[in-house]
Design an enzyme around this catalytic site. Structure first.
Site, PDB file in Angstrom:
ATOM      1  N   ARG A  51       6.445   2.722   7.806  1.00 62.70           N
ATOM      2  CA  ARG A  51       6.266   2.723   6.349  1.00 62.70           C
ATOM      3  C   ARG A  51       4.846   3.193   6.043  1.00 62.70           C
ATOM      4  O   ARG A  51       3.879   2.516   6.406  1.00 62.70           O
ATOM      5  CB  ARG A  51       6.523   1.307   5.816  1.00 62.70           C
ATOM      6  N   LYS A  80      -3.738  -0.678   5.757  1.00 60.60           N
ATOM      7  CA  LYS A  80      -3.895  -2.121   5.551  1.00 60.60           C
ATOM      8  C   LYS A  80      -5.272  -2.617   5.969  1.00 60.60           C
ATOM      9  O   LYS A  80      -5.984  -1.958   6.726  1.00 60.60           O
ATOM     10  CB  LYS A  80      -2.765  -2.880   6.261  1.00 60.60           C
TER      11      LYS A  80
HETATM   12  C1  8Y4 Z   1      -3.550  -0.548   0.922  1.00 61.69           C
HETATM   13  C2  8Y4 Z   1      -2.339  -0.227   0.394  1.00 61.69           C
HETATM   14  C3  8Y4 Z   1      -3.707  -1.729   1.597  1.00 61.69           C
HETATM   15  C4  8Y4 Z   1      -1.282  -1.091   0.527  1.00 61.69           C
HETATM   16  C5  8Y4 Z   1      -2.647  -2.605   1.712  1.00 61.69           C
HETATM   17  C6  8Y4 Z   1      -1.430  -2.285   1.185  1.00 61.69           C
HETATM   18  C7  8Y4 Z   1       5.222  -3.934   3.963  1.00 61.69           C
HETATM   19  C8  8Y4 Z   1       6.291  -3.871   3.071  1.00 61.69           C
HETATM   20  C9  8Y4 Z   1       4.412  -3.909   1.985  1.00 61.69           C
HETATM   21  C10 8Y4 Z   1       5.508  -3.984   5.356  1.00 61.69           C
HETATM   22  C11 8Y4 Z   1       7.821  -3.887   4.765  1.00 61.69           C
HETATM   23  C12 8Y4 Z   1       0.912  -2.951   1.463  1.00 61.69           C
HETATM   24  C13 8Y4 Z   1       6.526  -3.850   0.591  1.00 61.69           C
HETATM   25  C14 8Y4 Z   1       1.709  -4.197   1.361  1.00 61.69           C
HETATM   26  N1  8Y4 Z   1       4.053  -3.939   3.270  1.00 61.69           N
HETATM   27  N2  8Y4 Z   1       7.584  -3.855   3.454  1.00 61.69           N
HETATM   28  N3  8Y4 Z   1       5.764  -3.871   1.831  1.00 61.69           N
HETATM   29  N4  8Y4 Z   1       6.824  -3.956   5.701  1.00 61.69           N
HETATM   30  N5  8Y4 Z   1       9.080  -3.868   5.204  1.00 61.69           N
HETATM   31  N6  8Y4 Z   1      -0.406  -3.201   1.306  1.00 61.69           N
HETATM   32  O1  8Y4 Z   1       4.629  -4.077   6.217  1.00 61.69           O
HETATM   33  O2  8Y4 Z   1       1.378  -1.871   1.653  1.00 61.69           O
HETATM   34  S1  8Y4 Z   1       3.316  -3.930   0.633  1.00 61.69           S
END
Ligand code: 8Y4
Length: 392
Positions: free
Chosen positions: A359, A325
């Protein structure tokens, strides 16, 4: 104490005597605050109050109650005699103290090496930029291969999502989301031995995914995105992750604001959990997640991760999603693809503070780091630093 508005002399007096555990209370009238302090003192504890509470003229304020878990128990008994709001406060203090104790002490959490009281949740995004065969069709085979790889690497859950929840992302229609995720959920459920979590805020997508074999719902709106979602979770009796978000994916990063990020999220989860339980969702199926990056700036994200253990007072397992992130990029100055080391650091910190589900995109690497950290004893449940005698 300073943030609470305690007088400097009070801080000097109390700070050296602060025990390992404190309970933070908010929304107290000056009368309640003073009774709380009197009763705590009478038992050999104390409560730090804001200077304004002593004048009995101020509005609502907070308190930091100091004392051992046993003292908080006795305090709850004393407050019960006052009845009303003070009795309720006592019960909540007792409940918070017990959960905060019990969860890390972890009767149900084995700690011998080889048995893991935590799980890695592998991320499987089924969006056009991830599994596209060049034409218009999403490639179910490639998605399944990625799931199989994560399962082989030791993922305890695979989180399948068809709607991008990245900041600024557009919403996806129900039909499109179903077309993306259903074939993949079906295949994983029938061909792999790993539970599937469905990452959606739409009740219909969740229901159909559960019928297709999914075992859990990951709802980033914490049941607020679709009023039918609670019934789906209740009917299925499956685990459900409630994630906190301020704003919507479209606008959440514009100007996130909190007076007290940890306190506000704890109150949010308290409300959401009771709301869900009132709608027939088993308390034991609820998992909570602070939603790192969802309407939070760098400081908010770091404060939440540093104080994750405060969320244990809610008595539910904690899930965290830090993988690659942007807060990691803000610290380390790296692009998303180069944030694995920072991801591992954040997950190890979260493990040490009581998180139990992680996750991640990179299952093998995170799992190895968590295995070693847990082996050293950073996973609470190993409070004594020893083993259960069966293993090592
Ligand atoms: C690079 C790749 C940078 C991905 C950012 C991202 C969470 C989640 C997401 C979380 C739960 C993400 C669906 C955002 N984050 N579900 N989901 N908790 N429960 N961004 O933190 O991965 S998506």
């Amino acid at each position: 104490m300073r943030r609470l508005g305690v007088a400097e002399q009070g801080i000097e007096l109390m700070a050296p005597r602060v025990p390992g555990q404190m309970a933070r209370v908010s929304g107290l009238s000056p009368r309640m605050a003073n009774i709380l302090k009197q009763e705590a003192l009478s038992l050999g504890g104390d409560a730090a109050l804001p200077a304004a509470a002593y004048s009995l003229e101020g509005g609502e304020g907070g308190a930091l109650v100091m004392g051992s878990p046993a003292l908080l128990d006795e305090l709850a008994d004393k407050l019960a005699l006052h009845g009303g709001e003070l009795a309720d406060l006592g019960e909540r203090l007792r409940w918070c103290s017990r959960n905060h104790q019990r969860t890390p002490a972890g009767a149900a959490l084995p700690t011998a090496i080889g048995e893991e009281p935590w799980k890695v949740m592998g991320i499987l995004n089924i969006t056009p930029d991830s599994f596209h065969d060049g034409g218009r069709h999403l490639d179910t085979g490639a998605a399944l291969a990625q799931a199989a790889r994560m399962a082989a690497e030791g993922a305890g859950i695979i989180d399948v999502g068809g709607e991008s929840t990245r900041p600024g992302a557009d919403a996806v229609g129900e039909r499109e989301e179903l077309a993306r995720v259903l074939p993949v959920v079906e295949k994983i459920a029938s061909e792999l031995d790993v539970p599937v979590s469905i990452d959606t805020s739409k009740a219909k997508v969740a229901r159909e995914a559960l019928q297709a074999g999914a075992a859990m719902i990951n709802d980033v709106t914490a049941l607020a995105g679709d009023r039918k979602m609670a019934a789906v979770a209740a009917d299925h009796g499956c685990p459900l992750c409630l994630m906190h978000m301020q704003g919507t994916p479209r606008d959440m990063q514009r100007h996130p604001r909190y007076r007290d990020v940890v306190g506000e999220l704890i109150e949010f989860f308290h409300q959401r959990i009771e709301w869900a339980v009132a709608r027939g969702i088993a308390r034991g199926n609820i998992i909570i997640d602070p939603g790192i990056g969802f309407g939070k700036d760098l400081e908010h994200n770091l404060t939440l991760l540093n104080h994750l253990d405060s969320f244990l007072s809610l008595g539910r397992p904690l899930l965290v999603g830090v993988s690659r992130k942007s807060f990691i990029g803000m610290i380390a100055g790296k692009q998303a693809g180069d944030r694995l080391p920072g991801t591992i650091a954040a997950n190890v910190c979260a493990l040490e503070r009581g998180a139990r589900i992680f996750r991640v995109h990179d299952v093998a690497e995170n799992r190895q780091a968590l295995q070693v950290a847990a082996g050293i004893g950073l996973a609470a449940g190993d409070a004594a630093g020893g083993t259960d005698g069966k293993g090592v």
